[in-house]
Design an enzyme around this catalytic site. Structure first.
Site, PDB file in Angstrom:
ATOM      1  N   TYR A   1       0.805  -1.244  -0.054  1.00 56.08           N
ATOM      2  CA  TYR A   1      -0.054   0.035   0.128  1.00 56.08           C
ATOM      3  C   TYR A   1       0.962   1.238  -0.182  1.00 56.08           C
ATOM      4  CZ  TYR A   1      -4.395  -2.264   0.738  1.00 56.08           C
ATOM      5  OH  TYR A   1      -5.660  -2.903   0.793  1.00 56.08           O
TER       6      TYR A   1
ATOM      7  N   ASP B   1     -11.284 -10.242   4.537  1.00 55.14           N
ATOM      8  CA  ASP B   1     -12.664 -10.166   3.673  1.00 55.14           C
ATOM      9  C   ASP B   1     -13.270 -11.740   3.940  1.00 55.14           C
ATOM     10  OD1 ASP B   1     -12.875  -7.593   3.259  1.00 55.14           O
ATOM     11  OD2 ASP B   1     -13.554  -7.907   1.048  1.00 55.14           O
TER      12      ASP B   1
ATOM     13  N   ASP C   1      -1.340 -18.205  -0.684  1.00 58.23           N
ATOM     14  CA  ASP C   1      -2.473 -19.005  -1.268  1.00 58.23           C
ATOM     15  C   ASP C   1      -2.847 -20.341  -0.594  1.00 58.23           C
ATOM     16  OD1 ASP C   1       0.247 -19.850  -1.896  1.00 58.23           O
ATOM     17  OD2 ASP C   1      -0.124 -20.519  -3.805  1.00 58.23           O
TER      18      ASP C   1
ATOM     19  N   ASP D   1      -5.450  -7.535   3.999  1.00 59.86           N
ATOM     20  CA  ASP D   1      -6.721  -7.070   3.611  1.00 59.86           C
ATOM     21  C   ASP D   1      -7.520  -8.020   3.037  1.00 59.86           C
ATOM     22  OD1 ASP D   1      -8.517  -5.027   2.322  1.00 59.86           O
ATOM     23  OD2 ASP D   1      -7.564  -5.172   0.411  1.00 59.86           O
TER      24      ASP D   1
ATOM     25  N   LYS E   1       4.801 -14.909   0.652  1.00 58.13           N
ATOM     26  CA  LYS E   1       4.914 -15.469  -0.919  1.00 58.13           C
ATOM     27  C   LYS E   1       6.046 -15.353  -1.060  1.00 58.13           C
ATOM     28  CE  LYS E   1       2.855 -16.852  -4.281  1.00 58.13           C
ATOM     29  NZ  LYS E   1       2.440 -18.263  -4.306  1.00 58.13           N
TER      30      LYS E   1
END
Ligand code: IPM
Ligand code: MG
Length: 291
Positions: free
Chosen positions: A75, A187, A159, A183, A126
């Site tokens: 970000y 969700d 993942d 983020d 990752k």
């Protein structure tokens, strides 16, 4: 104005007529960065009475705290456009990972894990693909975990983490992730615990040098705006996180208990939970339960 206060209780903002440049880039993200709210805490808990989209999950079986880095990473407002609106257009979006930034969010997450019964932490990475930024994240994780021999920790690719949030969410206790991964995963953690209408968050400056900010994870939901049917509990639970931050732990516990009681009672439910209650009816029920 905000800087004079101890805490900010932030409602969902945004409107389709207002560009993200204003709501996100001139208000929300600058508050998180300027007040150095580097901890974004997002609990995900499966309350009794809330239908879970995954079969066979008992109330309380999903109980995790996601610690999202909140000031840098993917970000970081670093990048630009070259030759815009031409065939030669180039877009550069640079992630910024700092050792200090990685270490401090990891440390906050380990501190939280240490206080929880299961004392388990998952670091989301990752680094197999993003070797520089996530490589530094992994180095920070390896360094910090040495200070927490009492915490069981593991590193998981994002993942695989997304898959396991669905396949076996009960395995997670404290999860620590970069800004973008946190983020996306929150969700998902909100969805597997029944509704994003229940997902609370705290943007914390642990030094208390600047105000911390408490906000529901959901946005302004323009598709249901003005209908009076939004679930207020994500905002109410965010207020409980604020009371915790202010040291008003009995108040925070009372709010959480009232929310659990209303949800467990199963009588008052907003449409996101499969009911027909309005925002005010749900709010009134929580107030009555506190009383
Ligand atoms: C959130 C939101 C924001 C984010 C958006 C509105 C920029 O999705 O708080 O999760 O990505 O941080
Ligand atoms: Mg989000």
């Amino acid at each position: 104005m905000l800087a004079q206060h101890d805490a900010i209780l932030f409602g969902a903002i945004g409107d389709p007529s207002v560009p993200d440049k204003v709501t996100v880039h001139e208000l929300l993200l600058p508050m998180r960065r300027r007040y150095d709210q580097y901890v974004n805490l997002r609990p995900a808990y499966l309350f009794a009475g809330v239908p879970c989209p995954l079969v066979g999950k008992a109330p309380g079986a999903i109980d995790m705290l996601v610690y999202r880095e909140n000031t840098e990473g993917e970000y970081a407002p670093v990048g630009g456009n070259l030759y815009p609106a031409t065939d030669s257009e180039v877009a550069i979006q640079t992630s910024v990972f700092t050792r200090r930034g990685c270490e401090r969010i990891l440390r906050a997450a380990f501190d939280a894990a240490r206080k929880r019964p299961r004392k388990t932490l998952t670091s989301v990475t990752k680094s197999n693909a993003l070797v520089y930024g996530m490589g530094l994240w992994d180095q920070a994780y390896e360094a910090v975990r040495k200070d927490y021999p009492d915490v069981k920790s593991n590193s998981l690719l994002v993942d695989a983490c997304a898959m396991d949030f669905v396949r076996r969410p009960e395995a997670f206790d404290v999860v620590v992730a970069s800004n973008l991964f946190g983020d996306i995963l929150t969700d998902l953690s909100a969805a597997v615990t029944g509704s994003i209408g229940l997902a609370s968050s705290a943007n914390i400056n642990p030094t208390k040098q600047f105000p911390s900010m408490f906000e529901p994870v959901h946005g302004s939901a323009p598709d249901i705006a003005g209908k009076g049917i939004a679930n207020p509990l994500a905002a109410v639970l965010s207020a409980a996180l604020m009371l915790d931050h202010l040291g008003l732990t009995a108040g925070a516990a009372a709010v959480r208990a009232a929310v659990a009681e209303v949800l467990g009672g199963g009588k008052v439910k907003t449409p996101d939970l499969g009911g027909t209650a309005t925002t005010s009816q749900m709010g009134d029920a929580v107030v009555a339960a506190i009383g």
